[in-house]
Design a protein around this motif. Sequence first.
Motif, PDB file in Angstrom:
ATOM      1  N   TYR A  40       0.870  -1.170   0.000  1.00  0.00           N
ATOM      2  CA  TYR A  40       0.000   0.000   0.000  1.00  0.00           C
ATOM      3  C   TYR A  40       0.910   1.223   0.000  1.00  0.00           C
ATOM      4  CZ  TYR A  40      -4.300   2.576   0.648  1.00  0.00           C
ATOM      5  OH  TYR A  40      -5.383   3.379   0.441  1.00  0.00           O
ATOM      6  N   ILE A  41       0.704   2.089  -0.963  1.00  0.00           N
ATOM      7  CA  ILE A  41       1.560   3.264  -1.084  1.00  0.00           C
ATOM      8  C   ILE A  41       0.696   4.518  -1.171  1.00  0.00           C
ATOM      9  CG2 ILE A  41       1.739   2.996  -3.589  1.00  0.00           C
ATOM     10  CD1 ILE A  41       4.672   4.044  -3.283  1.00  0.00           C
ATOM     11  N   SER A  42       1.103   5.549  -0.458  1.00  0.00           N
ATOM     12  CA  SER A  42       0.428   6.847  -0.513  1.00  0.00           C
ATOM     13  C   SER A  42       1.267   7.772  -1.373  1.00  0.00           C
ATOM     14  CB  SER A  42       0.275   7.433   0.892  1.00  0.00           C
ATOM     15  OG  SER A  42      -0.575   6.619   1.659  1.00  0.00           O
ATOM     16  N   LEU A  43       0.620   8.402  -2.325  1.00  0.00           N
ATOM     17  CA  LEU A  43       1.317   9.249  -3.289  1.00  0.00           C
ATOM     18  C   LEU A  43       0.808  10.684  -3.197  1.00  0.00           C
ATOM     19  CD1 LEU A  43       1.172   6.621  -6.107  1.00  0.00           C
ATOM     20  CD2 LEU A  43       3.271   7.507  -5.104  1.00  0.00           C
ATOM     21  N   PRO A  44       1.645  11.639  -3.579  1.00  0.00           N
ATOM     22  CA  PRO A  44       1.284  13.059  -3.438  1.00  0.00           C
ATOM     23  C   PRO A  44       0.392  13.568  -4.570  1.00  0.00           C
ATOM     24  CG  PRO A  44       3.487  12.877  -4.334  1.00  0.00           C
ATOM     25  CD  PRO A  44       3.019  11.466  -4.048  1.00  0.00           C
ATOM     26  N   GLY A  45      -0.839  13.030  -4.649  1.00  0.00           N
ATOM     27  CA  GLY A  45      -1.770  13.490  -5.670  1.00  0.00           C
ATOM     28  C   GLY A  45      -1.621  12.798  -7.009  1.00  0.00           C
ATOM     29  N   THR A  46      -0.821  11.752  -7.083  1.00  0.00           N
ATOM     30  CA  THR A  46      -0.578  11.054  -8.349  1.00  0.00           C
ATOM     31  C   THR A  46      -1.030   9.597  -8.319  1.00  0.00           C
ATOM     32  OG1 THR A  46       1.677  10.516  -7.638  1.00  0.00           O
ATOM     33  CG2 THR A  46       1.378  12.523  -8.965  1.00  0.00           C
ATOM     34  N   ALA A  67      -2.014  -1.539  -3.687  1.00  0.00           N
ATOM     35  CA  ALA A  67      -3.069  -0.612  -3.307  1.00  0.00           C
ATOM     36  C   ALA A  67      -2.435   0.760  -3.102  1.00  0.00           C
ATOM     37  CB  ALA A  67      -3.761  -1.082  -2.034  1.00  0.00           C
ATOM     38  N   ALA A  68      -3.212   1.807  -3.317  1.00  0.00           N
ATOM     39  CA  ALA A  68      -2.662   3.155  -3.199  1.00  0.00           C
ATOM     40  C   ALA A  68      -3.757   4.160  -2.882  1.00  0.00           C
ATOM     41  CB  ALA A  68      -1.960   3.561  -4.498  1.00  0.00           C
ATOM     42  N   SER A  69      -3.319   5.321  -2.436  1.00  0.00           N
ATOM     43  CA  SER A  69      -4.215   6.461  -2.226  1.00  0.00           C
ATOM     44  C   SER A  69      -3.386   7.723  -2.361  1.00  0.00           C
ATOM     45  CB  SER A  69      -4.872   6.397  -0.847  1.00  0.00           C
ATOM     46  OG  SER A  69      -3.891   6.535   0.163  1.00  0.00           O
ATOM     47  N   ASP A  70      -4.094   8.847  -2.398  1.00  0.00           N
ATOM     48  CA  ASP A  70      -3.417  10.144  -2.403  1.00  0.00           C
ATOM     49  C   ASP A  70      -3.243  10.621  -0.972  1.00  0.00           C
ATOM     50  OD1 ASP A  70      -3.051  10.686  -5.178  1.00  0.00           O
ATOM     51  OD2 ASP A  70      -5.182  11.182  -5.359  1.00  0.00           O
ATOM     52  N   LYS A  85       1.389  17.386   4.946  1.00  0.00           N
ATOM     53  CA  LYS A  85       2.738  16.917   5.237  1.00  0.00           C
ATOM     54  C   LYS A  85       3.416  16.462   3.952  1.00  0.00           C
ATOM     55  CE  LYS A  85       1.397  15.430   9.812  1.00  0.00           C
ATOM     56  NZ  LYS A  85       1.023  14.325  10.642  1.00  0.00           N
ATOM     57  N   THR A  86       4.730  16.477   3.965  1.00  0.00           N
ATOM     58  CA  THR A  86       5.500  16.012   2.823  1.00  0.00           C
ATOM     59  C   THR A  86       6.041  14.626   3.134  1.00  0.00           C
ATOM     60  OG1 THR A  86       6.138  18.268   2.283  1.00  0.00           O
ATOM     61  CG2 THR A  86       7.469  16.508   1.340  1.00  0.00           C
ATOM     62  N   TYR A  87       5.724  13.687   2.272  1.00  0.00           N
ATOM     63  CA  TYR A  87       6.207  12.324   2.426  1.00  0.00           C
ATOM     64  C   TYR A  87       7.082  11.996   1.218  1.00  0.00           C
ATOM     65  CZ  TYR A  87       2.392  12.009   5.797  1.00  0.00           C
ATOM     66  OH  TYR A  87       1.550  12.229   6.845  1.00  0.00           O
ATOM     67  N   PRO A  88       8.352  11.677   1.429  1.00  0.00           N
ATOM     68  CA  PRO A  88       9.199  11.367   0.278  1.00  0.00           C
ATOM     69  C   PRO A  88       8.789  10.031  -0.341  1.00  0.00           C
ATOM     70  CG  PRO A  88      10.377  10.953   2.322  1.00  0.00           C
ATOM     71  CD  PRO A  88       9.061  11.575   2.695  1.00  0.00           C
ATOM     72  N   VAL A  89       8.716   9.994  -1.661  1.00  0.00           N
ATOM     73  CA  VAL A  89       8.409   8.749  -2.355  1.00  0.00           C
ATOM     74  C   VAL A  89       9.703   8.071  -2.768  1.00  0.00           C
ATOM     75  CG1 VAL A  89       7.313   7.710  -4.371  1.00  0.00           C
ATOM     76  CG2 VAL A  89       6.176   9.565  -3.154  1.00  0.00           C
TER      77      VAL A  89
END
Length: 139
Positions: free
Chosen positions: A8-14, A65-68, A73-77
Motif C-alpha cells: 500500500y503506497i500513498s502518493l502526493p496526488g498522483t 493498493a494506493a491512495s493520495d 505533510k511532505t512524504y518522500p516517495v
Amino acid sequence: MARTLATYISLPGTAAEAMQHWQEVFGGELSIMTYDDVTLGAMPFDPPEGAVAHAWLEFPGGLIAASDVVDDKTYPVRGTAYSMLLSTDTAQESRGYIAKLIEGGGSEGMPLEKAPWGGWYGQVFDRFGVMWSFSSDED
C-alpha cells in the motif's frame, strides 16, 4: 478470506496516474475510488476534488493498493529504504517490465545482472519515484 500481503503506497496526488501506469506495465484489474465517490461523514481533512481514497491493482502474482496523501505533510516517495520487489519466471520477463517502466519516464537504478546468489537482480525508479526491484532465478 485467505491471508494476503499487499503493498500500500500513498502518493502526493498522483495515485490515479501511477495506478493506471502500473496497470499498463503489469496488466491486471484496476479499481479506483475517489473521495468524491464515497460518503464518509465528517472527516478530519478536506480532500481535494478527485483525490484517490483507495485504489487497487490485482495482477498475476501481485496486489498493489494506493491512495493520495490528503494532508499538508511532505512524504518522500523516492528513496532506497524500500522497493517493490517482483520475482519473475525469467530474466527476460524482468527486462520487459524494466523497459516498460523506463519507457514510461523511469530511470535505471541498477542494471539487471547476475547476482552473487546466482539469480538475476536489477532495479528501476519509475516516473513517480517508486523503486522497483526485479529478480529471477532463470535466464
